[in-house]
Write an enzyme that holds these catalytic residues in place. Sequence first.
Site, PDB file in Angstrom:
ATOM      1  CB  THR A 195      -0.893   0.004   1.267  1.00 24.59           C
ATOM      2  OG1 THR A 195      -1.610  -1.224   1.290  1.00 24.59           O
ATOM      3  CG2 THR A 195      -1.845   1.166   1.275  1.00 24.59           C
ATOM      4  CG  ASP A 203       3.920 -10.343   7.322  1.00 22.73           C
ATOM      5  OD1 ASP A 203       3.277 -11.048   8.114  1.00 22.73           O
ATOM      6  OD2 ASP A 203       3.911 -10.503   6.084  1.00 22.73           O
ATOM      7  CG  MET A 244      -0.007 -15.575   8.633  1.00 23.22           C
ATOM      8  SD  MET A 244      -1.254 -14.300   8.399  1.00 23.22           S
ATOM      9  CE  MET A 244      -2.514 -15.248   7.534  1.00 23.22           C
ATOM     10  N   GLY A 245       3.995 -14.702   7.758  1.00 17.56           N
ATOM     11  CA  GLY A 245       5.271 -14.082   7.422  1.00 17.56           C
ATOM     12  C   GLY A 245       5.573 -14.378   5.965  1.00 17.56           C
ATOM     13  NE  ARG A 246       2.341 -12.064   0.759  1.00 16.56           N
ATOM     14  CZ  ARG A 246       1.779 -12.920  -0.097  1.00 16.56           C
ATOM     15  NH1 ARG A 246       2.503 -13.485  -1.043  1.00 16.56           N
ATOM     16  NH2 ARG A 246       0.520 -13.213   0.003  1.00 16.56           N
ATOM     17  CD  GLN A 269      -0.103 -16.482  12.745  1.00 14.21           C
ATOM     18  OE1 GLN A 269       1.093 -16.291  12.834  1.00 14.21           O
ATOM     19  NE2 GLN A 269      -0.619 -17.133  11.727  1.00 14.21           N
TER      20      GLN A 269
HETATM   21  N1  LIG Z   1       5.447  -1.518  -5.880  1.00 16.00           N
HETATM   22  C1  LIG Z   1       4.135  -1.245  -5.811  1.00 16.00           C
HETATM   23  N2  LIG Z   1       3.636  -0.113  -6.367  1.00 16.00           N
HETATM   24  C2  LIG Z   1       2.329   0.166  -6.287  1.00 16.00           C
HETATM   25  N3  LIG Z   1       1.432  -0.611  -5.666  1.00 16.00           N
HETATM   26  C3  LIG Z   1       1.850  -1.738  -5.103  1.00 16.00           C
HETATM   27  C4  LIG Z   1       3.217  -2.124  -5.130  1.00 16.00           C
HETATM   28  N4  LIG Z   1       3.341  -3.292  -4.474  1.00 16.00           N
HETATM   29  C5  LIG Z   1       2.105  -3.618  -4.064  1.00 16.00           C
HETATM   30  N5  LIG Z   1       1.211  -2.682  -4.419  1.00 16.00           N
HETATM   31  C6  LIG Z   1      -0.227  -2.694  -4.180  1.00 16.00           C
HETATM   32  O1  LIG Z   1      -0.533  -2.645  -2.793  1.00 16.00           O
HETATM   33  C7  LIG Z   1      -1.367  -3.769  -2.465  1.00 16.00           C
HETATM   34  C8  LIG Z   1      -1.254  -4.107  -1.024  1.00 16.00           C
HETATM   35  O2  LIG Z   1      -0.041  -4.765  -0.794  1.00 16.00           O
HETATM   36  P1  LIG Z   1       0.037  -5.962   0.229  1.00 16.00           P
HETATM   37  O3  LIG Z   1       1.446  -6.438   0.303  1.00 16.00           O
HETATM   38  O4  LIG Z   1      -1.017  -6.943  -0.072  1.00 16.00           O
HETATM   39  O5  LIG Z   1      -0.392  -5.275   1.558  1.00 16.00           O
HETATM   40  P2  LIG Z   1       0.431  -4.297   2.454  1.00 16.00           P
HETATM   41  O6  LIG Z   1       0.034  -2.926   2.105  1.00 16.00           O
HETATM   42  O7  LIG Z   1      -0.016  -4.714   3.783  1.00 16.00           O
HETATM   43  O8  LIG Z   1       1.878  -4.581   2.211  1.00 16.00           O
HETATM   44  C9  LIG Z   1      -0.869  -4.812  -3.441  1.00 16.00           C
HETATM   45  O9  LIG Z   1      -1.696  -5.857  -3.614  1.00 16.00           O
HETATM   46  C10 LIG Z   1      -0.754  -4.014  -4.692  1.00 16.00           C
HETATM   47  O10 LIG Z   1      -2.011  -3.859  -5.284  1.00 16.00           O
HETATM   48  O1  LIG Z   2      -4.604 -14.478   3.351  1.00 13.58           O
HETATM   49  P1  LIG Z   2      -4.275 -13.158   2.765  1.00 13.58           P
HETATM   50  O2  LIG Z   2      -5.184 -12.063   3.179  1.00 13.58           O
HETATM   51  O3  LIG Z   2      -4.094 -13.215   1.288  1.00 13.58           O
HETATM   52  O4  LIG Z   2      -2.874 -12.697   3.370  1.00 13.58           O
HETATM   53  C1  LIG Z   2      -1.818 -13.500   3.704  1.00 13.58           C
HETATM   54  C2  LIG Z   2      -0.606 -12.619   3.930  1.00 13.58           C
HETATM   55  O5  LIG Z   2      -0.927 -11.452   4.649  1.00 13.58           O
HETATM   56  C3  LIG Z   2      -0.090 -11.291   5.778  1.00 13.58           C
HETATM   57  O6  LIG Z   2      -0.793 -11.747   6.903  1.00 13.58           O
HETATM   58  C4  LIG Z   2       0.257  -9.843   6.029  1.00 13.58           C
HETATM   59  O7  LIG Z   2       0.863  -9.279   4.918  1.00 13.58           O
HETATM   60  P2  LIG Z   2       0.609  -7.759   4.495  1.00 13.58           P
HETATM   61  O8  LIG Z   2       0.702  -6.971   5.752  1.00 13.58           O
HETATM   62  O9  LIG Z   2       1.710  -7.442   3.540  1.00 13.58           O
HETATM   63  O10 LIG Z   2      -0.739  -7.687   3.895  1.00 13.58           O
HETATM   64  C5  LIG Z   2       1.111 -12.211   5.471  1.00 13.58           C
HETATM   65  O11 LIG Z   2       1.762 -12.691   6.602  1.00 13.58           O
HETATM   66  C6  LIG Z   2       0.451 -13.313   4.704  1.00 13.58           C
HETATM   67  O12 LIG Z   2       1.343 -13.934   3.825  1.00 13.58           O
END
Ligand SMILES: Nc1ncnc2c1ncn2[C@@H]1O[C@H](COP(=O)(O)OP(=O)(O)O)[C@@H](O)[C@H]1O
Ligand SMILES: O=P(O)(O)OC[C@H]1O[C@](O)(COP(=O)(O)O)[C@@H](O)[C@@H]1O
Length: 345
Positions: free
Chosen positions: A104, A126, A168-170, A277
């Site tokens: 995000t 995470d 968890m922990g991507r 979690q």
């Molecule tokens: N490099 C990027 N630039 C712009 N938007 C991105 C980028 N990486 C991810 N996103 C968008 O932000 C969304 C949320 O990211 P995600 O990893 O699922 O959650 P978080 O915000 O918790 O890290 C992604 O699914 C994607 O749509």
């Molecule tokens: O089941 P979902 O909603 O796709 O998310 C799973 C992923 O989200 C997390 O809980 C949190 O990740 P983000 O904070 O980047 O969204 C990771 O640990 C896990 O891999």
Amino acid sequence: MKVAVLTGGGDCPGLNAVIRAIVRRASEHGFEMMGLRDGWKGLLDDNHFRLTRETTSGILHRGGTILGTSRVNPFKVENGLERVKRAIERNGIHAVIAIGGEGTLSAATRMSQEGLRIVGVPKTIDNDLNGTDFTFGFDTAVHIATEAVDRLHSTAESHKRVIVCEVMGRHVGWIATYAGIAGGADVILVPEIPADLEAVAQHLVRRNAGGRTFSIVVVAEGTRIKLSAEQNEQLVTTGALDEAGRPRLGGVGNIVAAEIERRTGFETRVSVLGHIQRGGAPTAHDRVLATRFGVHACDMVARGEFGKMAALRGNEIVSEELAEATRELKRVPEEFFKVAQVFFG
Ligand SMILES: Nc1ncnc2c1ncn2[C@@H]1O[C@H](COP(=O)(O)OP(=O)(O)O)[C@@H](O)[C@H]1O
Ligand SMILES: O=P(O)(O)OC[C@H]1O[C@](O)(COP(=O)(O)O)[C@@H](O)[C@@H]1O
Ligand SMILES: [Mg+2]
């Protein structure tokens, strides 16, 4: 002045505490607050509602997010940026507060580079965001995982079994490392270090020979595993993709458990904690951190401090460049992991 707020990515305990804090501080600054539904999607679809003291009262302790969330990437949607800009203009939004993780906030960084007035708030269980010592949600997830490891210990001991606990922990192993240290795990497997299952099996055999008849293995779902010397390390996925098109993780615990049983002959079980979690009430620590982030983010808007996010440095809340927060992931440092390794014997 109208200020909009959104929550993006996976939900996490403490999101509602931030929203409440922003709205309460906003009323002192005289801002009108608008809640965007389901992350960046709320701007793309022009879907929002007014946030007031009344609509945000009683939410401090509640899990999830009253705004809804999604993993919609505005830069992957046709004319996404234009649509976002138009919605901001049409609704007279002065600034957007984006509460999210590295995904995000990467979108927030790009929007800010496009000239939009954005302030970030770091969230994720995470704890993988750079630029802040901790994110809110992490402490709650660690508490839940630690309690699980404690509970698995007593049953593993009674039955003389190995129990694998998948957390968890991507991309990183912060939850696994913290819960593993706090719960006294005998092996911790994290995404930062590919797991050699033969080495794990040999380690458990040595433990057993030393009279320790049960073991707890904590594994982060993003850990890459190597099944044999000939094979490459691989991620374990469900085969499905998430909303953002990334492989959905999950299942590494089952493979690790099956391989341990096959290689050692020890009876092995697996527990996958999954979304337990991430759901439910935040700890007091996360409520306080989220509240401090929310108040600071609102003050950043008042000061015109855009392109930055609220961050924790020591025990101070500071403003950190969004670009710095998303420059790289914050991984578990080797030195930190070595502390956990002291107790693997
Ligand atoms: N490099 C990027 N630039 C712009 N938007 C991105 C980028 N990486 C991810 N996103 C968008 O932000 C969304 C949320 O990211 P995600 O990893 O699922 O959650 P978080 O915000 O918790 O890290 C992604 O699914 C994607 O749509
Ligand atoms: O089941 P979902 O909603 O796709 O998310 C799973 C992923 O989200 C997390 O809980 C949190 O990740 P983000 O904070 O980047 O969204 C990771 O640990 C896990 O891999
Ligand atoms: Mg993320």
